[in-house]
Write an enzyme that holds these catalytic residues in place. Structure first.
Site, mmCIF file in Angstrom:
data_model
loop_
_atom_site.group_PDB
_atom_site.id
_atom_site.type_symbol
_atom_site.label_atom_id
_atom_site.label_comp_id
_atom_site.label_asym_id
_atom_site.label_seq_id
_atom_site.Cartn_x
_atom_site.Cartn_y
_atom_site.Cartn_z
ATOM 1 N N GLU A 102 2.364 8.323 4.678
ATOM 2 C CA GLU A 102 1.935 7.256 3.428
ATOM 3 C C GLU A 102 3.003 7.464 2.562
ATOM 4 O O GLU A 102 3.456 8.339 2.142
ATOM 5 C CB GLU A 102 0.492 7.384 3.163
ATOM 6 C CG GLU A 102 -0.546 6.831 3.658
ATOM 7 C CD GLU A 102 -1.415 7.888 4.316
ATOM 8 O OE1 GLU A 102 -1.166 9.030 4.109
ATOM 9 O OE2 GLU A 102 -2.251 7.698 5.356
ATOM 10 N N TYR A 114 13.108 6.619 5.404
ATOM 11 C CA TYR A 114 12.115 6.859 6.608
ATOM 12 C C TYR A 114 12.625 5.823 7.678
ATOM 13 O O TYR A 114 12.711 5.831 8.947
ATOM 14 C CB TYR A 114 10.630 6.518 6.226
ATOM 15 C CG TYR A 114 10.207 7.576 5.304
ATOM 16 C CD1 TYR A 114 10.378 8.826 5.543
ATOM 17 C CD2 TYR A 114 9.359 7.306 4.234
ATOM 18 C CE1 TYR A 114 10.074 9.997 4.641
ATOM 19 C CE2 TYR A 114 8.936 8.413 3.314
ATOM 20 C CZ TYR A 114 9.276 9.527 3.588
ATOM 21 O OH TYR A 114 8.697 10.664 2.845
#
Ligand SMILES: CC(C)(COP(=O)(O)OP(=O)(O)OC[C@H]1O[C@@H](n2cnc3c(N)ncnc32)[C@H](O)[C@@H]1OP(=O)(O)O)[C@@H](O)C(=O)NCCC(=O)NCCS
Length: 145
Positions: A102, A114
């Protein structure tokens, strides 16, 4: 060259300092002793301590990335990417099916990191953080072979 290795007791104070600065509030000693926790550090070659860490948990056939912090003065030098690389290598070796995490929707730097490592946005958790900020749920699927 900065080395990225599994954390040891000698790294605990350095990790704690980064957790106090930006991290999610975990206690590194507890994590180091957890059977299913994996903790990596980026160590300064000049002996100046810990420049970054990554904490993840192995949960069944998934790996959950819980926290990743690089010291402000060491950012944008590829350390975050190398810590993430250590996690990807571990997940592949362990035969995990996916890595998930998250991240704050507003954290564009981390989301860029990411996404550049192959993570995809697969959902959101509204009001996930204590201050009401939303989280994006991201995953990186790993090939089965
Ligand atoms: C997010 C964080 C870990 C990145 O660490 P870093 O060592 O600076 O990242 P890297 O130098 O390896 O950068 C890798 C990629 O991330 C992205 N990125 C990192 N910093 C960025 C910035 N300031 N602006 C835009 N993109 C950025 C880029 O895609 C970058 O690749 P590039 O340099 O080839 O363009 C670091 O900024 C940090 O500790 N932030 C505070 C804690 C945090 O938000 N952690 C994430 C919790 S989910």
């Amino acid at each position: 060259m900065v080395e990225v290795v599994r954390a040891e007791p000698v790294d605990l104070d350095g990790i704690r300092a980064l957790v106090a600065l930006e991290g999610s509030g975990f206690e590194p000693k507890v994590e180091l002793e957890r059977r299913f926790a994996r903790l990596w550090v980026a160590r300064d070659p000049a002996g100046l301590g810990v420049l970054g860490f990554l904490l993840a948990w192995d949960v069944a056939d998934e790996v959950h990335l819980l926290d990743l912090v690089v010291a402000p003065e060491a950012r944008r030098r590829g350390i975050g990417r190398r810590l993430l690389g250590a996690l990807l290598e571990h997940a592949a070796t362990a035969g995990a099916r996916r890595i998930l995490l998250e991240v704050r929707r507003s954290n564009t730097k981390a989301i860029a990191l990411y996404e550049s490592a192959g993570f995809e946005r697969v959902g959101e958790r509204l009001g996930y953080y204590a201050d009401g900020d939303d989280a994006l749920l991201m995953t990186r699927e790993l090939s089965a072979c």
